[in-house]
Write a protein that holds these residues in place. Structure first.
Motif, short mmCIF file in Angstrom:
data_model
loop_
_atom_site.label_atom_id
_atom_site.label_comp_id
_atom_site.label_asym_id
_atom_site.label_seq_id
_atom_site.Cartn_x
_atom_site.Cartn_y
_atom_site.Cartn_z
N MET A 87 0.93 -1.24 -0.04
CA MET A 87 -0.07 0.03 -0.12
C MET A 87 0.89 1.31 0.04
O MET A 87 0.64 2.38 -0.81
CB MET A 87 -0.96 0.02 1.23
CG MET A 87 -2.33 -0.54 0.89
SD MET A 87 -3.16 -1.24 2.48
CE MET A 87 -3.13 0.37 3.12
N ALA A 88 1.84 1.11 0.74
CA ALA A 88 2.95 2.25 0.69
C ALA A 88 3.51 2.51 -0.74
O ALA A 88 3.42 3.74 -1.06
CB ALA A 88 4.13 1.96 1.77
N ARG A 89 3.98 1.58 -0.95
CA ARG A 89 4.41 1.54 -2.56
C ARG A 89 3.37 2.21 -3.45
O ARG A 89 3.63 2.82 -4.30
CB ARG A 89 4.80 0.14 -3.16
CG ARG A 89 6.20 -0.23 -2.53
CD ARG A 89 6.89 -1.15 -3.48
NE ARG A 89 6.06 -2.38 -3.75
CZ ARG A 89 6.07 -3.41 -2.80
NH1 ARG A 89 7.09 -3.27 -1.86
NH2 ARG A 89 5.31 -4.54 -2.97
N GLU A 90 2.16 1.57 -3.42
CA GLU A 90 1.06 1.97 -4.19
C GLU A 90 1.09 3.46 -4.11
O GLU A 90 0.67 4.44 -5.03
CB GLU A 90 -0.19 1.46 -3.78
CG GLU A 90 -1.62 1.88 -4.52
CD GLU A 90 -1.41 1.39 -5.98
OE1 GLU A 90 -0.92 0.47 -6.36
OE2 GLU A 90 -1.94 2.11 -6.70
N ARG A 91 0.92 4.16 -2.71
CA ARG A 91 0.79 5.36 -2.60
C ARG A 91 1.99 6.17 -3.27
O ARG A 91 1.69 7.04 -4.01
CB ARG A 91 0.97 5.80 -1.14
CG ARG A 91 -0.45 5.94 -0.47
CD ARG A 91 -0.40 6.60 1.04
NE ARG A 91 0.54 6.04 2.13
CZ ARG A 91 0.38 5.04 2.59
NH1 ARG A 91 -1.13 4.37 2.43
NH2 ARG A 91 1.13 4.46 3.46
N THR A 96 3.96 9.86 -7.53
CA THR A 96 4.93 9.98 -8.55
C THR A 96 4.12 10.14 -9.97
O THR A 96 4.27 11.14 -10.69
CB THR A 96 5.80 8.72 -8.78
OG1 THR A 96 6.10 8.13 -7.35
CG2 THR A 96 6.83 9.02 -9.52
N ASN A 97 3.19 9.29 -9.99
CA ASN A 97 2.41 9.26 -11.35
C ASN A 97 1.81 10.74 -11.47
O ASN A 97 1.95 11.24 -12.64
CB ASN A 97 1.17 8.40 -11.11
CG ASN A 97 0.95 7.73 -12.55
OD1 ASN A 97 1.72 8.21 -13.39
ND2 ASN A 97 -0.06 6.98 -12.57
N ALA A 98 1.36 11.30 -10.68
CA ALA A 98 0.50 12.44 -10.56
C ALA A 98 1.31 13.66 -10.79
O ALA A 98 1.27 14.53 -11.72
CB ALA A 98 -0.40 12.76 -9.34
#
Ligand code: ADP
Ligand code: MG
Lengths: 316, 310
Positions: free
Chosen positions: A40-44, A49-51
């Protein structure tokens, strides 16, 4: 599973108690939870980063668009008022007589670009056929290397070359200007035709030759038509490219204030006239320069859109 | 009619001569080795023309070897191609079938480094001899390729392409040739209302029949087909096979196929090719198709046609 079969001898090390089972289950549950949290942390991080990256690319696109839009708006606003029927149908007149129009420059540009096309397109297409057929011969390699160098050459260098070749000892002329433009068009014509011909499947060539068509007939009635849309696109882009060229014309075609179609005399062209008018301390000429800029922009834009339309509409 | 030995075969072929003399010899005697029958017929021909056709195959490779640079892809093939017959070339992939068939109209010339040794006779004339016009050979020996390759032109222009190479011809005559060719390739009814439309819009099977129409429009003498159905569905394949039976009334046809059933169904004679240890392809057996598929002499042929190989 396999270990618990009846036939196996009891193995003390493998024997487990209820407590052991509970322990392992708890350990596994904790491990799973840690994994989920980490993911979940990686996902955040990923999402942030994506944004950020998306925002940056969007910003960059916007920044790239600003000058384009700015130029277009400026040119249209400043140029459009001067574009009158008179402006398009009259040639140069002194400022005291209202300044006249740019017919001489339009005609001059048409002659220069037309003549350059007549010279460069047949040579470019024929050479492209040669290069596609004989890519690894000395001549084939030389032509390809030559076109690469030529494509990267600053246009003023080409102008200088033609100046020493055709102007020194003779005079400035439309022919010299057209030769300079032709040299600039040649690598574009050759390279795009070559690339388009390479895309034509070899089976078409075999099909034609298998019917007893000679090599040249195959080239012109099967391969070239099959590559035609791509080739036309390339030709239009080549024309668009040289329509705005100024530097090589400065010391070849020189420019002129009279309507002329003589090839052995200096001739006007739109970009040259723009350059001359823009550098004169005269508001009428400045306004006319903007109008010329608008005309050139419309021509180049039309050529580009035309190229796109052709590319999209695959003839057959 | 079972055959026990080659001497029996000669006897039967002699029997075949009697039939020929009675005027029924046009039917191929499937149990006769072609060479044996040709010899036999040369003794007692029904007509002079038939005799000539029987003695001399339409095409014949003689100890033909094809090289790609130093690599010998086809070795010492002697293959007769009879007129008005379908000759199949079969064999595992990479054994040189395409190379061989492409040598019959010198399409291999297009590949840099490819060259031939031996002879390929067309009506008794070596097409690899010096002074031979390759363009002329390709007009006499047409080719249909593995993948349909119509030109990106209209259906009409595809068929007319080869004809127009001969020079200007009156529109009415050209219309006629186009229609006849499309009819003979069993495509007319499907395309007669859209002759001006692009050939690229046709289905794969239709495109292949168009390629056949294109090939026969120039009135070749021999038609070469390199796996013409391998890119087609079964229905389209059947159409092409029926078409081949029609066309063999007029042409010598050579077909490469890796489909055993197809070779058995359509061909009159079959050449079996195999790769040697040095990777050169050789022809290990040549005979009437029925013999190849029922009583091959070579064990490898038997294994191959019965599906025990490749
Ligand atoms: N253009 C080529 N250049 C070099 N080698 C080739 C070429 N075409 C085919 N070969 C070689 O020749 C051999 C026979 O090929 P091919 O005639 O295509 O076999 P098949 O049609 O029976 O599958 C193969 O070993 C193949 O690799
Ligand atoms: Mg093949």
């Amino acid at each position: 599973m396999a270990r618990g079969t009846m036939t196996d001898p009891p193995n003390p090390a493998a024997r487990t108690t209820e407590a052991d089972v509970a322990d392992t289950q708890a350990i596994r549950a904790r491990a799973r939870q840690r994994r989920v949290q980490a993911s979940m942390a990686r996902e955040r991080v990923r999402r942030v980063t994506n944004a950020v990256m998306l925002g940056l690319t969007g910003l960059a696109t916007l920044l790239a668009l600003i000058p384009l839009v700015w130029i277009i708006v400026d040119v249209v606003l400043l140029g459009a008022p001067s574009i009158t029927p008179d402006f398009l149908t009259q040639s140069f007149k002194p400022a005291s007589l209202g300044g006249g129009g740019v017919l001489h420059a339009i005609v001059g540009s048409l002659i220069l670009v037309g003549l350059a096309s007549v010279m460069s397109i047949p040579i470019g297409i024929l050479a492209a056929f040669y290069v596609v057929r004989n890519p690894n011969t000395t001549l084939g390699l030389a032509v390809r290397f030559g076109t690469d160098v030529l494509a990267g050459l600053p246009s003023i260098v080409v102008g200088l070359f033609v100046y020493t070749l055709l102007v020194v000892g003779r005079s400035y002329s439309a022919l010299a200007g057209a030769v300079a433009l032709a040299i600039l068009m040649l690598p574009i014509v050759l390279r795009t035709t070559e690339e388009m011909l390479k895309l034509v499947p070899d089976s078409l060539r075999e099909g034609a030759l298998g019917l007893g068509a000679p090599e040249w007939k195959t080239a012109f009635s099967v391969l070239l038509p099959a590559a035609l849309t791509g080739v036309l696109t390339g030709l239009m882009l080549a024309v668009a490219r040289v329509s705005g060229e100024t530097a090589p014309l400065l010391f070849t075609a020189l420019g002129s204030n009279v309507l002329s179609s003589a090839l052995n005399r200096p001739i006007a062209s739109l970009p040259l006239t723009l350059f001359v008018y823009a550098t004169q301390p005269d508001p009428i000429r400045h306004a006319q320069a903007w109008a010329i800029a608008l005309i050139i922009m419309v021509i180049v834009l039309a050529l580009n859109i035309g190229a796109r339309l052709i590319a999209r509409h695959r003839a057959m | 009619m079972p055959i026990a030995s080659s001497s029996a075969r000669v006897a039967i072929s002699l029997h075949g001569v009697t039939i020929v003399q009675q005027g029924k010899g046009v039917l191929p005697d499937m149990n006769t080795s072609p060479l044996a029958r040709e010899n036999a017929q040369s003794h007692a021909p029904a007509t002079a023309g038939e005799a000539a056709a029987a003695v001399m195959p339409k095409m014949q490779t003689e100890s033909l070897s094809i090289y790609y640079g130093n690599f010998r892809a086809v070795a010492d093939v002697t293959l007769p191609v009879r007129d008005r017959k379908i000759t199949a070339i079969i064999g595992p992939s990479g054994c040189g079938k395409s190379t061989l068939i492409r040598s019959l109209n010198r399409m291999n010339d297009l590949i840099a480094g490819a060259h031939a040794g031996g002879k390929v006779m067309l009506d008794g004339e070596d097409i690899y001899a010096s002074g031979i016009d390759v363009v002329d050979i390709r007009r006499r020996v047409g080719m249909v390729f593995q993948r349909p390759n119509p030109f990106p032109k209209s259906i009409y222009d595809n068929v007319a392409f080869g004809v127009r190479l001969y020079g200007r011809i009156p529109k009415a005559e050209l219309d006629d040739i186009v229609e006849t060719s499309l009819r003979r390739s069993a495509l007319w009814d499907e395309v007669k209302d859209k002759l001006k439309q692009s050939a690229m819009a046709l289905s794969g099977g239709q495109q292949q029949r168009l390629c056949i129409a294109r090939a026969i429009a120039v009135e070749p003498e021999v038609i070469l087909m390199d796996e013409p159905c391998s890119a087609l569905d079964p229905v389209a394949t059947l159409k092409i096979e029926e078409l081949m039976q029609e066309l063999k009334q007029d042409y010598a046809i050579v077909i490469v196929t890796h489909n055993m059933q197809q070779a058995a169904r359509v061909s009159d004679t079959t050449a079996m090719m195999m790769m040697r240890a040095d990777r050169a392809g050789e022809m290990i057996e040549f005979d009437e198709t029925q013999i190849i598929f029922t009583k091959p002499r070579d064990k490898r042929t038997e294994d191959y046609v019965s599906g025990r190989f490749g």
